[in-house]
Design an enzyme around this catalytic site. Structure first.
Site, PDB file in Angstrom:
ATOM      1  N   CYS A 177      33.822 -14.109 -53.492  1.00  0.00           N
ATOM      2  CA  CYS A 177      34.670 -13.679 -54.610  1.00  0.00           C
ATOM      3  C   CYS A 177      34.644 -14.693 -55.759  1.00  0.00           C
ATOM      4  CB  CYS A 177      36.092 -13.490 -54.080  1.00  0.00           C
ATOM      5  SG  CYS A 177      37.362 -13.293 -55.330  1.00  0.00           S
ATOM      6  N   CYS A 222      38.069 -15.950 -56.832  1.00  0.00           N
ATOM      7  CA  CYS A 222      38.591 -16.863 -55.804  1.00  0.00           C
ATOM      8  C   CYS A 222      38.046 -18.269 -56.025  1.00  0.00           C
ATOM      9  CB  CYS A 222      38.217 -16.384 -54.410  1.00  0.00           C
ATOM     10  SG  CYS A 222      38.939 -14.790 -53.950  1.00  0.00           S
TER      11      CYS A 222
END
Length: 145
Positions: free
Chosen positions: A69, A72
């Site tokens: 991600c 993230c």
């Protein structure tokens, strides 16, 4: 009325009772003698989730994330810096949603990163998406002990 809090050891999972007035004094685990706070987010798993989140009276902010991600990856250093600055007023932890799909599903994680603050094992706040440092601090402010 006691001013102490129960919290799990990030190393061995033992439950410890620590006075709120002594949180800044570098408390150590009564079982393994290691530091209860490291200034870094603790990696959560199904093995340690109960001790570190569900049984903790100290608020715990969990970053639900995944290695693939992009957002993230942007959030990770911001979250780590908050852990260095705000522990022990909060416990910081990370849960890899790919490795712990059942826990992510249990909390209905639909997008990542998602931050959840738990107090006494119950969700008290949720924030999906990336937060800048100032936004994260503002969001966490009501949950500090």
């Amino acid at each position: 009325m006691s001013d102490s809090l129960t919290l799990g050891c990030p190393h061995c999972g033992a439950i410890n009772r620590v006075s709120q007035t002594r949180l800044n004094d570098g408390p150590k685990c009564g079982k393994c003698k290691q530091a209860l706070f490291t200034g870094e987010p603790v990696a959560l798993s199904s093995d340690n989730f109960r001790a570190l989140v569900e049984r903790s009276e100290l608020p715990v902010v969990v970053d639900f994330w995944a290695a693939w991600c992009g957002p993230c990856k942007i959030m990770a250093p911001i979250f780590a810096e908050a852990a260095r600055e705000l522990e022990p007023r909060l416990r910081f932890a990370k849960l890899d949603t790919e490795a712990e799909q059942s826990l992510a599903g249990r909390f209905g994680i639909r997008s990542i990163p998602t931050l959840i603050v738990f107090r006494n094992g119950r969700e008290v706040a949720r924030q999906p998406g990336v937060l800048q440092e100032s936004q994260l601090r503002q969001w966490l402010k009501p949950h500090l002990v």
